[in-house]
Write a protein that holds these residues in place. Structure first.
Motif, mmCIF file in Angstrom:
data_model
loop_
_atom_site.group_PDB
_atom_site.id
_atom_site.type_symbol
_atom_site.label_atom_id
_atom_site.label_comp_id
_atom_site.label_asym_id
_atom_site.label_seq_id
_atom_site.Cartn_x
_atom_site.Cartn_y
_atom_site.Cartn_z
ATOM 1 N N ILE A 1 40.573 48.618 38.488
ATOM 2 C CA ILE A 1 41.329 48.626 39.707
ATOM 3 C C ILE A 1 42.634 49.403 39.289
ATOM 4 O O ILE A 1 43.731 49.127 38.449
ATOM 5 C CB ILE A 1 41.695 47.256 40.047
ATOM 6 N N ASN A 2 42.921 50.322 40.027
ATOM 7 C CA ASN A 2 44.172 51.216 39.927
ATOM 8 C C ASN A 2 44.721 51.617 41.214
ATOM 9 O O ASN A 2 44.100 52.288 41.965
ATOM 10 C CB ASN A 2 43.961 52.433 39.023
ATOM 11 N N GLY A 3 46.071 51.123 41.645
ATOM 12 C CA GLY A 3 46.390 51.387 42.825
ATOM 13 C C GLY A 3 47.880 52.109 42.650
ATOM 14 O O GLY A 3 48.612 51.970 43.757
ATOM 15 N N ALA A 4 48.037 52.661 41.537
ATOM 16 C CA ALA A 4 49.285 53.279 41.333
ATOM 17 C C ALA A 4 49.805 54.458 42.218
ATOM 18 O O ALA A 4 51.024 54.671 42.227
ATOM 19 C CB ALA A 4 49.302 53.719 39.868
ATOM 20 N N VAL A 5 49.009 55.319 42.756
ATOM 21 C CA VAL A 5 49.449 56.576 43.219
ATOM 22 C C VAL A 5 49.587 56.200 44.564
ATOM 23 O O VAL A 5 48.742 55.475 45.415
ATOM 24 C CB VAL A 5 48.197 57.697 43.010
ATOM 25 N N GLY A 6 50.689 56.898 45.184
ATOM 26 C CA GLY A 6 51.233 56.947 46.636
ATOM 27 C C GLY A 6 51.969 55.805 47.129
ATOM 28 O O GLY A 6 52.175 55.436 48.351
ATOM 29 N N GLY A 7 52.644 55.038 46.112
ATOM 30 C CA GLY A 7 53.421 54.072 46.303
ATOM 31 C C GLY A 7 52.962 52.796 46.807
ATOM 32 O O GLY A 7 51.807 52.532 46.833
ATOM 33 N N LYS B 1 47.596 43.991 44.703
ATOM 34 C CA LYS B 1 47.186 42.667 45.210
ATOM 35 C C LYS B 1 46.039 42.594 46.112
ATOM 36 O O LYS B 1 44.795 42.062 45.958
ATOM 37 C CB LYS B 1 48.579 41.973 45.876
ATOM 38 N N TRP B 2 46.161 43.808 47.002
ATOM 39 C CA TRP B 2 44.978 43.892 47.892
ATOM 40 C C TRP B 2 43.694 44.041 47.384
ATOM 41 O O TRP B 2 42.587 43.682 47.600
ATOM 42 C CB TRP B 2 45.485 45.072 48.993
ATOM 43 N N LEU B 3 43.808 45.099 46.362
ATOM 44 C CA LEU B 3 42.614 45.651 45.821
ATOM 45 C C LEU B 3 41.703 44.629 45.147
ATOM 46 O O LEU B 3 40.498 44.419 45.194
ATOM 47 C CB LEU B 3 42.811 46.915 44.914
ATOM 48 N N VAL B 4 42.700 43.693 44.223
ATOM 49 C CA VAL B 4 41.963 42.666 43.424
ATOM 50 C C VAL B 4 41.327 41.806 44.324
ATOM 51 O O VAL B 4 40.143 41.312 44.254
ATOM 52 C CB VAL B 4 43.287 42.162 42.513
ATOM 53 N N GLU B 5 42.042 41.543 45.429
ATOM 54 C CA GLU B 5 41.653 40.315 46.366
ATOM 55 C C GLU B 5 40.397 40.811 47.065
ATOM 56 O O GLU B 5 39.307 40.111 46.925
ATOM 57 C CB GLU B 5 42.649 39.869 47.328
ATOM 58 N N ILE B 6 40.370 41.909 47.584
ATOM 59 C CA ILE B 6 38.910 42.533 48.410
ATOM 60 C C ILE B 6 37.767 42.701 47.410
ATOM 61 O O ILE B 6 36.744 42.346 47.847
ATOM 62 C CB ILE B 6 39.481 43.486 49.297
ATOM 63 N N VAL B 7 38.189 43.081 46.287
ATOM 64 C CA VAL B 7 37.021 43.499 45.404
ATOM 65 C C VAL B 7 36.443 41.967 45.036
ATOM 66 O O VAL B 7 35.209 42.120 45.032
ATOM 67 C CB VAL B 7 37.447 44.258 44.127
ATOM 68 N N GLN B 8 37.353 41.128 44.715
ATOM 69 C CA GLN B 8 36.856 39.966 44.323
ATOM 70 C C GLN B 8 35.959 39.180 45.482
ATOM 71 O O GLN B 8 35.168 38.309 45.226
ATOM 72 C CB GLN B 8 37.733 38.955 43.559
ATOM 73 N N GLU B 9 36.123 39.638 46.640
ATOM 74 C CA GLU B 9 35.379 38.794 47.901
ATOM 75 C C GLU B 9 33.983 39.466 47.761
ATOM 76 O O GLU B 9 33.177 38.512 48.141
ATOM 77 C CB GLU B 9 35.991 39.405 49.212
ATOM 78 N N VAL B 10 33.791 40.457 47.003
ATOM 79 C CA VAL B 10 32.287 40.984 47.162
ATOM 80 C C VAL B 10 31.527 41.070 45.764
ATOM 81 O O VAL B 10 30.295 41.155 45.637
ATOM 82 C CB VAL B 10 32.330 42.248 47.813
#
Ligand code: THG
Length: 264
Positions: A44-50, A57-66
């Motif tokens: 999970i990498n959300g570093a690019v684009g500010g 937070k969003w990526l970890v939450e939505i990935v763990q939903e599925v």
């Protein structure tokens, strides 16, 4: 063999766009597909684009939903790493620590606090490694320092740092020789690489990534950051594991074939 699925990375245009548009369904489909394809961890990498903290937070939450599988929390920012780690439901991997003093001091406490697995880059204050000897010297600092800090060898993933073959025709051999030496010196530590760096700037990148996976596995590499949706590389990985004597009675190979996941 351990596979870290690399596709949820904001350096990829499609992911950066999905993050910007909060396209939850797109990210979740990629997460599910990587899990289904046999990844062991989802990077999970959300570093690019500010807005990295919010993205993480969003990526970890939505990935763990599925998907009910461990994540590999990937960021240059220690604060973003912490945000990700705090939300993980299964013991994650940190991508990454290095022997640079700042990085070491910021990341080691998180490895200890969250009892994570950790990718340890073979680089220090001197920057990117320039030789096999550089990598071995830094790896020694990393393994000694991490084990002294109470990190089990099984939680350490040494990353020799693959560079593009297009830049120097010896960069493939440097990694293969490093891997052979590391495997001999540290039989119980994992060795991991991001395969796609090797093919950067060359045609038919997937071909080179696949070959490099097999060659490095033969030298003792046992973990790979790759695209698990490439069914060919996943098939080659299952076959390499069997041929390396790590699949008793070839049971996993045969089961993978029967499940339709292994194809020539
Ligand atoms: N070691 C560690 N971490 C790493 C790497 C490594 N993280 C980043 C990278 N290397 C591995 N991750 C990716 C993620 C996505 C892609 C490649 C490597 C990728 N790249 C395409 C390209 O380069 O052309 C596509 C770009 C796009 O789609 O826009 O997909 O070595 N510890």
């Amino acid at each position: 063999m351990i596979v870290v699925g690399e596709l949820i990375n904001s350096s990829r245009k499609a992911i950066a766009q999905a993050i910007a548009q909060k396209d939850k369904a797109y990210i979740q489909t990629i997460a599910r597909n990587q899990a289904e394809a046999g990844a062991s961890f989802i990077d999970i990498n959300g570093a690019v684009g500010g807005n990295e903290l919010e993205n993480m937070k969003w990526l970890v939450e939505i990935v763990q939903e599925v998907v009910d599988m461990p994540l590999c929390i990937d960021s240059p920012d220690p604060v973003a790493l912490k945000v990700g780690l705090e939300l993980c439901r299964k013991t994650p991997m940190i991508n990454s620590i290095s022997a640079e003093a700042d990085r070491w001091e910021q990341i080691l406490p998180m490895v200890q606090q969250f009892k994570t697995k950790v990718i340890a880059l073979c680089m220090d204050e001197a920057g990117m490694p320039e030789s096999v000897a550089d990598r071995l010297r830094v790896a020694e600092k990393l393994v000694t320092g991490l084990t002294a800090a109470g990190v089990p060898e099984d939680d350490i993933y040494l990353d020799p740092l693959v560079k593009p073959l297009a830049v120097n025709h010896s960069f493939g051999v440097e990694i293969l020789e490093t891997t052979r030496a590391l495997r001999q010196k540290y039989p119980n530590v994992h060795i991991i690489s991001g395969l796609s760096n090797v093919s950067y700037g060359l045609p038919e990148r997937k071909l080179l990534n696949r070959i490099f996976m097999i060659m490095s596995a033969a030298m003792g590499m046992d973990a790979f950051i790759l695209d698990p949706l490439d069914q060919t590389i996943m098939s080659l990985l299952a076959g390499s594991r069997a041929l390396a004597g790590q699949d008793e009675y070839c049971m996993d190979y045969i089961a993978g074939f029967r499940a339709g996941k292994i194809k020539a």
